[in-house]
Design a protein around this motif. Structure first.
Motif, PDB file in Angstrom:
ATOM      1  N   THR A 128      64.345  83.424  47.691  1.00  0.00           N
ATOM      2  CA  THR A 128      63.129  82.611  47.582  1.00  0.00           C
ATOM      3  C   THR A 128      61.935  83.296  48.247  1.00  0.00           C
ATOM      4  O   THR A 128      60.822  83.250  47.732  1.00  0.00           O
ATOM      5  N   TYR A 129      62.178  83.929  49.393  1.00  0.00           N
ATOM      6  CA  TYR A 129      61.061  84.395  50.216  1.00  0.00           C
ATOM      7  C   TYR A 129      60.720  85.877  50.055  1.00  0.00           C
ATOM      8  O   TYR A 129      59.592  86.279  50.276  1.00  0.00           O
ATOM      9  N   GLU A 130      61.703  86.707  49.703  1.00  0.00           N
ATOM     10  CA  GLU A 130      61.475  88.149  49.711  1.00  0.00           C
ATOM     11  C   GLU A 130      60.905  88.595  48.365  1.00  0.00           C
ATOM     12  O   GLU A 130      61.523  88.377  47.331  1.00  0.00           O
ATOM     13  N   ARG A 131      59.715  89.203  48.392  1.00  0.00           N
ATOM     14  CA  ARG A 131      59.090  89.638  47.132  1.00  0.00           C
ATOM     15  C   ARG A 131      59.613  90.997  46.676  1.00  0.00           C
ATOM     16  O   ARG A 131      59.514  91.353  45.540  1.00  0.00           O
ATOM     17  N   SER A 132      60.157  91.780  47.619  1.00  0.00           N
ATOM     18  CA  SER A 132      60.712  93.082  47.250  1.00  0.00           C
ATOM     19  C   SER A 132      62.163  92.891  46.812  1.00  0.00           C
ATOM     20  O   SER A 132      62.728  91.814  46.981  1.00  0.00           O
ATOM     21  N   PRO A 133      62.806  93.922  46.241  1.00  0.00           N
ATOM     22  CA  PRO A 133      64.208  93.760  45.813  1.00  0.00           C
ATOM     23  C   PRO A 133      65.214  93.792  46.971  1.00  0.00           C
ATOM     24  O   PRO A 133      66.417  93.808  46.728  1.00  0.00           O
ATOM     25  N   TRP A 134      64.754  93.742  48.217  1.00  0.00           N
ATOM     26  CA  TRP A 134      65.634  93.772  49.384  1.00  0.00           C
ATOM     27  C   TRP A 134      66.625  92.600  49.332  1.00  0.00           C
ATOM     28  O   TRP A 134      66.250  91.484  49.012  1.00  0.00           O
ATOM     29  N   THR A 135      67.904  92.875  49.628  1.00  0.00           N
ATOM     30  CA  THR A 135      68.900  91.799  49.733  1.00  0.00           C
ATOM     31  C   THR A 135      69.713  91.976  51.007  1.00  0.00           C
ATOM     32  O   THR A 135      69.621  93.013  51.684  1.00  0.00           O
ATOM     33  N   LEU A 136      70.564  90.989  51.301  1.00  0.00           N
ATOM     34  CA  LEU A 136      71.378  91.037  52.514  1.00  0.00           C
ATOM     35  C   LEU A 136      72.367  92.208  52.496  1.00  0.00           C
ATOM     36  O   LEU A 136      72.883  92.598  53.548  1.00  0.00           O
ATOM     37  N   ALA A 137      72.637  92.770  51.306  1.00  0.00           N
ATOM     38  CA  ALA A 137      73.550  93.908  51.206  1.00  0.00           C
ATOM     39  C   ALA A 137      73.030  95.111  51.992  1.00  0.00           C
ATOM     40  O   ALA A 137      73.791  96.018  52.341  1.00  0.00           O
ATOM     41  N   LYS A 138      71.718  95.112  52.292  1.00  0.00           N
ATOM     42  CA  LYS A 138      71.127  96.227  53.035  1.00  0.00           C
ATOM     43  C   LYS A 138      71.332  96.089  54.550  1.00  0.00           C
ATOM     44  O   LYS A 138      70.954  96.978  55.311  1.00  0.00           O
ATOM     45  N   VAL A 139      71.894  94.966  54.982  1.00  0.00           N
ATOM     46  CA  VAL A 139      72.062  94.741  56.420  1.00  0.00           C
ATOM     47  C   VAL A 139      73.402  95.290  56.884  1.00  0.00           C
ATOM     48  O   VAL A 139      74.424  95.103  56.216  1.00  0.00           O
ATOM     49  N   ASP A 140      73.396  95.942  58.020  1.00  0.00           N
ATOM     50  CA  ASP A 140      74.622  96.422  58.655  1.00  0.00           C
ATOM     51  C   ASP A 140      75.562  95.217  58.831  1.00  0.00           C
ATOM     52  O   ASP A 140      75.174  94.216  59.450  1.00  0.00           O
ATOM     53  N   PRO A 141      76.812  95.260  58.253  1.00  0.00           N
ATOM     54  CA  PRO A 141      77.685  94.066  58.250  1.00  0.00           C
ATOM     55  C   PRO A 141      77.978  93.514  59.643  1.00  0.00           C
ATOM     56  O   PRO A 141      78.015  92.289  59.833  1.00  0.00           O
ATOM     57  N   ALA A 142      78.160  94.384  60.634  1.00  0.00           N
ATOM     58  CA  ALA A 142      78.451  93.903  61.991  1.00  0.00           C
ATOM     59  C   ALA A 142      77.240  93.154  62.548  1.00  0.00           C
ATOM     60  O   ALA A 142      77.369  92.121  63.226  1.00  0.00           O
ATOM     61  N   HIS A 143      76.052  93.668  62.243  1.00  0.00           N
ATOM     62  CA  HIS A 143      74.806  93.031  62.690  1.00  0.00           C
ATOM     63  C   HIS A 143      74.672  91.651  62.046  1.00  0.00           C
ATOM     64  O   HIS A 143      74.346  90.667  62.715  1.00  0.00           O
ATOM     65  N   LEU A 144      74.978  91.563  60.742  1.00  0.00           N
ATOM     66  CA  LEU A 144      74.882  90.291  60.018  1.00  0.00           C
ATOM     67  C   LEU A 144      75.878  89.271  60.582  1.00  0.00           C
ATOM     68  O   LEU A 144      75.526  88.109  60.799  1.00  0.00           O
ATOM     69  N   ASP A 145      77.111  89.717  60.843  1.00  0.00           N
ATOM     70  CA  ASP A 145      78.119  88.815  61.413  1.00  0.00           C
ATOM     71  C   ASP A 145      77.639  88.220  62.741  1.00  0.00           C
ATOM     72  O   ASP A 145      77.774  87.020  62.981  1.00  0.00           O
ATOM     73  N   ALA A 146      77.077  89.083  63.583  1.00  0.00           N
ATOM     74  CA  ALA A 146      76.601  88.616  64.891  1.00  0.00           C
ATOM     75  C   ALA A 146      75.490  87.580  64.703  1.00  0.00           C
ATOM     76  O   ALA A 146      75.465  86.540  65.383  1.00  0.00           O
ATOM     77  N   LEU A 147      74.589  87.839  63.754  1.00  0.00           N
ATOM     78  CA  LEU A 147      73.488  86.898  63.523  1.00  0.00           C
ATOM     79  C   LEU A 147      74.003  85.562  62.994  1.00  0.00           C
ATOM     80  O   LEU A 147      73.525  84.497  63.391  1.00  0.00           O
ATOM     81  N   LEU A 148      75.004  85.626  62.104  1.00  0.00           N
ATOM     82  CA  LEU A 148      75.565  84.396  61.526  1.00  0.00           C
ATOM     83  C   LEU A 148      76.184  83.516  62.608  1.00  0.00           C
ATOM     84  O   LEU A 148      76.129  82.290  62.527  1.00  0.00           O
ATOM     85  N   HIS A 149      76.774  84.150  63.632  1.00  0.00           N
ATOM     86  CA  HIS A 149      77.363  83.363  64.722  1.00  0.00           C
ATOM     87  C   HIS A 149      76.299  82.679  65.571  1.00  0.00           C
ATOM     88  O   HIS A 149      76.597  81.720  66.271  1.00  0.00           O
ATOM     89  N   GLY A 150      75.075  83.164  65.487  1.00  0.00           N
ATOM     90  CA  GLY A 150      74.005  82.625  66.331  1.00  0.00           C
ATOM     91  C   GLY A 150      73.186  81.529  65.680  1.00  0.00           C
ATOM     92  O   GLY A 150      72.221  81.055  66.278  1.00  0.00           O
ATOM     93  N   ILE A 151      73.540  81.128  64.451  1.00  0.00           N
ATOM     94  CA  ILE A 151      72.735  80.105  63.762  1.00  0.00           C
ATOM     95  C   ILE A 151      73.615  78.973  63.212  1.00  0.00           C
ATOM     96  O   ILE A 151      74.823  79.138  63.061  1.00  0.00           O
ATOM     97  N   VAL A 152      72.979  77.844  62.926  1.00  0.00           N
ATOM     98  CA  VAL A 152      73.654  76.749  62.213  1.00  0.00           C
ATOM     99  C   VAL A 152      72.739  76.283  61.078  1.00  0.00           C
ATOM    100  O   VAL A 152      71.508  76.367  61.186  1.00  0.00           O
ATOM    101  N   GLY A 153      73.366  75.788  59.995  1.00  0.00           N
ATOM    102  CA  GLY A 153      72.593  75.338  58.841  1.00  0.00           C
ATOM    103  C   GLY A 153      72.165  73.886  58.985  1.00  0.00           C
ATOM    104  O   GLY A 153      72.881  73.073  59.572  1.00  0.00           O
ATOM    105  N   VAL A 154      71.004  73.556  58.460  1.00  0.00           N
ATOM    106  CA  VAL A 154      70.548  72.163  58.412  1.00  0.00           C
ATOM    107  C   VAL A 154      70.072  71.859  57.003  1.00  0.00           C
ATOM    108  O   VAL A 154      69.528  72.731  56.313  1.00  0.00           O
TER     109      VAL A 154
END
Lengths: 198, 237
Positions: A128-154
Motif C-alpha cells: 500500500t505504502y511503497e511506491r518503488s518495487p521494494w518488498t520485504l524479500a529485500k530484508v535480511d531474514p534474521a533482521h525481519l524476525d527480530a522486528l516481528l518479535h517486537g511488534i503486535v498487530g491491531v
C-alpha cells in the motif's frame, strides 16, 4: 439540525478513497485514560459494512493491552486558516474560519499477537505504502524476525465513519479562486487543490 | 502515548509547539463512543502548570453537551499533529548494504490530557475569536480584526458557537524522526525529503540527527571517562 450539515458530508466513494490513501492515522482508545498512537494503517474493504483498518504497534506500547475493546481512528486531511480578507465578495460580512477535512472511523479493536498474521500485514502495508518495487524479500531474514518479535498487530472493525469536508462549499466561486491562490502563496498547496476540487 | 526515551521531547519545545499549534483534534468519550472535533486552539500559559487550550466549536456539534452538564467538566484529550512523512528503505544505505532497514513513517505528535470546560457565554466566545484572529491574521500578512465586521452580523455568527477550554493536566511530546537510524541513513533521508520540497520534514530529520549525534558523543565521553577511571584504579593497585 443535523451535524455536520449535509453539504459538508463527503460521499461514500470519497470516504472510501480517503481510507485507501496512504496516510498517518491516530489510533485512539480508552483504558486507564485515553491512549493514542500515530501509525500508518491499511484499509481492507469488507463484504458488507465498512471493512477493517489494520496496523501494528511496538510490543512495549501498553495500548494493545489496556483498552475497552473499542477504538477510534482519526485520519488527517488538508486544513488551513482562511482570512476574511480573502473573501472580497463578502465586503465586511466575513469572519475568519478554518477549512479542514476530517474522518473518524470507530469500531471494535482486535489484537493479533501472531507472527503469520503480522507477516501478511507487513506485506499489505508495504504494497500500500511503497511506491518503488521494494518488498520485504529485500530484508535480511534474521533482521525481519527480530522486528516481528517486537511488534503486535491491531485491527479496527469499522462500524461507523464520521466524515466532514469543510472546504467553503457555501462560498462564492470568485472567493474560492482567491482563497486557493492565497493558500498556494502561503505554501498550503494541499488545501488549495482540495478547495479547487470541492 | 508510548514514548521511548530516544523519541522524548523536552518541556520548552513542547510549550513552543503548543504556541504554534494549528488545527488539533479534541477527543472526548460520548454516549455512543469516542467523539472528535478538529479545531484551532490558542495556548494560554498561566498559573504554575501547563496552562489551558482555548477554542470554540459549533453549537450544533453535540460533543460539548456532556462537559457542560458535568460540574467539573469531562476528561479530554487533544491530539496536536506535527510534521510527518513516509521513509522508503530505498533512501537508506543500510538497506542497500545489508538489508537491515524497513519502511517507516516518521512523525512528531503531541498529546494533551486535561478537563474539558464549556463557556456558553457570548463575551467569553467573542474574546476567544478576537484572540484567534490576533494570533493567525498576522501570519497571513493581514491585520483584520473583529471590529471590521458589522456588529449584528458578528453577534449572529458568534451565537452559533460555544466556547471550550481544556485545562491541561499533562502533555506528552514525541519526535520520531530517525534518532535510531545510522548517520549515513539520516543524511540521505534528509536530502531526499529536501529534493521533494518537504523542507519541514527535512529540517525535523536534521534536528533529530543532531540530537542523536549529541547523545552518542555524550555516551562515548562517559565510556571513555569510566575506562580512564578503571585504568587509574588498576595503576594504584
Amino acid at each position: 439540525m443535523t451535524y455536520p450539515d449535509e453539504q459538508y458530508r463527503p460521499s461514500r466513494d470519497t470516504v472510501l478513497a480517503w481510507l485507501r490513501t496512504p496516510n498517518l492515522a491516530d489510533l485512539v482508545t480508552r483504558g486507564n485514560g485515553f491512549r493514542t498512537s500515530a501509525l500508518p494503517m491499511v484499509y481492507r474493504p469488507g463484504q458488507t459494512g465498512w471493512g477493517v483498518l489494520e496496523g501494528h504497534l511496538d510490543r512495549r506500547n501498553p495500548q494493545w493491552q489496556d483498552h475497552d475493546g473499542t477504538a477510534a481512528v482519526i485520519i488527517r486531511g488538508a486544513d488551513g486558516y482562511v482570512s476574511p480578507r480573502w473573501r472580497p465578495s463578502r465586503g465586511d460580512k466575513a469572519l475568519p474560519t478554518w477549512d479542514f477535512q476530517r474522518l473518524t472511523a470507530t469500531g471494535r479493536l482486535t489484537v493479533h499477537d501472531d507472527e503469520a498474521w503480522l507477516r501478511e500485514h507487513l506485506d499489505r502495508l508495504v504494497a500500500t505504502y511503497e511506491r518503488s518495487p521494494w518488498t520485504l524479500a529485500k530484508v535480511d531474514p534474521a533482521h525481519l524476525d527480530a522486528l516481528l518479535h517486537g511488534i503486535v498487530g491491531v485491527e479496527v472493525h469499522v462500524e461507523a465513519v464520521d466524515a466532514e469536508a469543510r472546504l467553503g462549499q457555501e462560498r462564492d466561486a470568485g472567493d474560492q479562486v482567491r482563497i486557493a491562490a492565497e493558500l498556494r502563496a502561503d505554501g498550503n498547496t494541499y488545501l488549495a487543490s482540495e478547495i479547487e476540487r470541492a | 502515548m508510548y514514548v521511548p526515551d530516544k523519541f522524548a521531547v523536552g518541556e520548552e519545545r513542547v510549550r513552543a509547539w503548543l504556541r504554534d499549534a494549528g488545527l488539533a483534534h479534541l477527543v472526548t468519550a460520548g454516549p455512543e463512543g469516542l467523539d472528535s472535533t478538529p479545531m484551532p486552539f490558542v495556548y494560554v500559559e498561566d498559573g504554575d502548570g501547563w496552562g489551558r487550550l482555548v477554542g470554540h466549536m459549533a453549537r450544533v456539534n453535540p460533543q460539548w453537551r456532556a462537559a457542560a452538564d458535568a460540574a467539573d467538566g469531562t476528561a479530554a484529550l487533544v491530539i496536536v499533529p506535527g510534521t510527518n512523512h513516509y521513509v522508503t528503505p530505498r533512501w537508506r544505505p543500510s538497506s542497500r548494504l545489508h538489508g537491515r532497514a524497513m519502511p517507516t513513517w516518521d512523525y512528531e505528535a503531541l498529546n494533551v490530557h486535561g478537563r474539558l470546560v464549556v463557556h456558553d457565554d457570548p463575551a467569553w466566545i467573542e474574546q476567544q475569536v478576537r484572540d484567534l484572529a490576533a494570533h493567525h491574521e498576522p501570519q497571513h500578512g493581514s491585520d483584520w480584526e473583529l471590529d471590521e465586521a458589522p456588529r449584528p452580523y458578528a453577534a449572529g455568527l458568534l451565537r452559533a458557537a460555544v466556547g471550550v477550554e481544556v485545562v491541561i493536566e499533562s502533555v506528552t511530546g514525541k519526535m520520531k524522526m530517525g534518532q535510531d537510524r545510522t548517520l549515513p541513513d539520516q543524511v540521505e533521508v534528509e536530502a531526499r525529503l529536501r529534493e521533494e520540497g518537504r523542507d519541514d520534514s527535512a529540517d525535523a530529520v536534521a534536528e533529530a540527527s543532531a540530537i542523536a549525534e549529541a547523545r552518542r558523543a555524550a555516551r562515548e565521553q562517559r565510556v571513555a571517562a569510566v575506562k580512564e577511571f578503571r585504568a587509574a584504579q588498576e595503576d594504584q593497585q
